[in-house]
Design a protein around this motif. Sequence first.
Motif, PDB file in Angstrom:
ATOM      1  N   LEU A  33     -12.105 -38.518  19.789  1.00 54.00           N
ATOM      2  CA  LEU A  33     -12.354 -37.024  19.222  1.00 54.00           C
ATOM      3  C   LEU A  33     -11.270 -36.145  19.728  1.00 54.00           C
ATOM      4  O   LEU A  33     -10.966 -35.214  18.988  1.00 54.00           O
ATOM      5  CB  LEU A  33     -13.793 -36.701  19.303  1.00 54.00           C
ATOM      6  N   GLU A  37      -9.466 -34.034  16.706  1.00 49.86           N
ATOM      7  CA  GLU A  37     -10.049 -32.864  16.574  1.00 49.86           C
ATOM      8  C   GLU A  37      -8.989 -31.784  16.028  1.00 49.86           C
ATOM      9  O   GLU A  37      -9.571 -30.974  14.936  1.00 49.86           O
ATOM     10  CB  GLU A  37     -10.631 -32.307  17.704  1.00 49.86           C
ATOM     11  N   MET A  62     -17.957 -34.564  13.282  1.00 45.52           N
ATOM     12  CA  MET A  62     -17.971 -35.111  14.163  1.00 45.52           C
ATOM     13  C   MET A  62     -19.503 -35.765  14.738  1.00 45.52           C
ATOM     14  O   MET A  62     -19.661 -36.936  15.206  1.00 45.52           O
ATOM     15  CB  MET A  62     -17.882 -34.213  15.593  1.00 45.52           C
ATOM     16  N   PHE A  65     -20.363 -38.586  12.247  1.00 43.38           N
ATOM     17  CA  PHE A  65     -19.538 -39.867  12.829  1.00 43.38           C
ATOM     18  C   PHE A  65     -20.216 -40.593  14.069  1.00 43.38           C
ATOM     19  O   PHE A  65     -20.328 -41.690  14.012  1.00 43.38           O
ATOM     20  CB  PHE A  65     -17.941 -39.463  13.087  1.00 43.38           C
ATOM     21  N   TYR A  69     -21.486 -44.192  13.359  1.00 44.30           N
ATOM     22  CA  TYR A  69     -20.223 -45.107  13.490  1.00 44.30           C
ATOM     23  C   TYR A  69     -20.006 -45.196  14.940  1.00 44.30           C
ATOM     24  O   TYR A  69     -18.956 -45.946  14.966  1.00 44.30           O
ATOM     25  CB  TYR A  69     -19.147 -44.583  12.560  1.00 44.30           C
ATOM     26  N   TRP A  77     -12.472 -46.747  14.142  1.00 43.94           N
ATOM     27  CA  TRP A  77     -13.053 -44.994  14.277  1.00 43.94           C
ATOM     28  C   TRP A  77     -12.207 -44.315  13.403  1.00 43.94           C
ATOM     29  O   TRP A  77     -12.697 -43.421  12.750  1.00 43.94           O
ATOM     30  CB  TRP A  77     -13.166 -44.806  15.731  1.00 43.94           C
ATOM     31  N   PHE A  81     -13.798 -41.861  10.692  1.00 43.60           N
ATOM     32  CA  PHE A  81     -13.806 -40.387  10.894  1.00 43.60           C
ATOM     33  C   PHE A  81     -13.340 -39.662   9.850  1.00 43.60           C
ATOM     34  O   PHE A  81     -13.932 -38.720   9.278  1.00 43.60           O
ATOM     35  CB  PHE A  81     -13.354 -39.958  12.222  1.00 43.60           C
ATOM     36  N   HIS A  82     -12.362 -40.001   9.393  1.00 43.72           N
ATOM     37  CA  HIS A  82     -11.729 -39.404   8.431  1.00 43.72           C
ATOM     38  C   HIS A  82     -12.405 -39.412   7.086  1.00 43.72           C
ATOM     39  O   HIS A  82     -12.482 -38.478   6.255  1.00 43.72           O
ATOM     40  CB  HIS A  82     -10.209 -39.814   8.148  1.00 43.72           C
TER      41      HIS A  82
ATOM     42  N   ARG B  40     -17.297 -31.054  20.166  1.00 46.26           N
ATOM     43  CA  ARG B  40     -17.219 -32.272  20.461  1.00 46.26           C
ATOM     44  C   ARG B  40     -18.344 -32.864  21.470  1.00 46.26           C
ATOM     45  O   ARG B  40     -19.045 -33.822  21.261  1.00 46.26           O
ATOM     46  CB  ARG B  40     -15.892 -32.610  21.213  1.00 46.26           C
TER      47      ARG B  40
END
Lengths: 201, 127
Positions: A33, A37, A62, A65, A69, A77, A81-82, B40
């Motif tokens: 991440l 990010e 985030m 995800f 996942y 990943w 993520f995208h 995060r």
Amino acid sequence: MAEIAGTMAGSRLEFARRVDAVSTNQRALDTFLRGVERRALRMAELACGSRDDALDVVQDAMCAFVRNYAAKPEADWAPLFHRVLDSRLNDFHRRRTVRGRWLAVFERKSADDDALDPIEQAQDMQDPGPLLRLAGSEAGKALDVALKALPLRQRQAFLLRMWEGFDVATTARVMQCSEGSVKTHLSRALAALRRALEDHQ
Amino acid sequence: MNTNHHSNDRPAWIDQANRVLDDSVRDLDAATLSRLNRARQAALAQQRPRTPRAWLLPAGLASACALLLAVIVWQPHRHIETQQPAPIATGASAAVDDGDSEESTAEFYQNLEFYAWLDAQNKGGDG
């Protein structure tokens, strides 16, 4: 009783193993991440137009995800993520469009399916290009304006293919469309960007 | 992920655009970085192991064992208790002395000394 004690000890061991696995997975997720990010924020900012909205979208992506996942193989990943981010950006775009219609201040952008001459779109490989003719921060501003002016799908196709470096098949999976659509969106994005940057000079 | 590779078959201005985009994410302000960090951490917090759920299986198993044990222990008592009222119901004479009953036998052996003493007293009285 000995059986219960044995079961408890086994469960404790299993729990410790799970905690260890989750910690390892969390470290890997944290690293992943951290790596995506900033670029995700930039993409979201270009789509949302404001940094606050972009930060909200990135946080939402985030969370979704990690929730859905995190257990998938690490190699998957980035596209996953995208995909989540792209989906969130589409949702944001839809909400804004609906809100805009209700408020009657919706600014129509150029249609996504403008007919473009393919010969006109062909790139001259000898030409240094519009950005190289612009200096320093001028180039950044020009690119920012040009990217913001692109329709969402074209911009995503450009950023995922050209900036993130995904191949056509992965980009198609991320954008949940066909590979042909990705090629079309990208071709139009490149032509529009080139035109916009040329005009900027 | 991003490879940032130079491709011979793509125009140079696209590589330049990539560099411009890379530069734009390099120098973010502290407030933005802090919010990204919090985002995060919030995402990762969802993944932490939940202790109660991990203990549900052994706790459930222990409860089931305890319940089973209670049922086993309780059953014989219930058996004896259900047998006891029967002689009482048949009449007072039957309740007075039932030599076959386990409880009466146990009571007899517990009071054996008393009966021996009573016997000795009776013999003494007779003689």
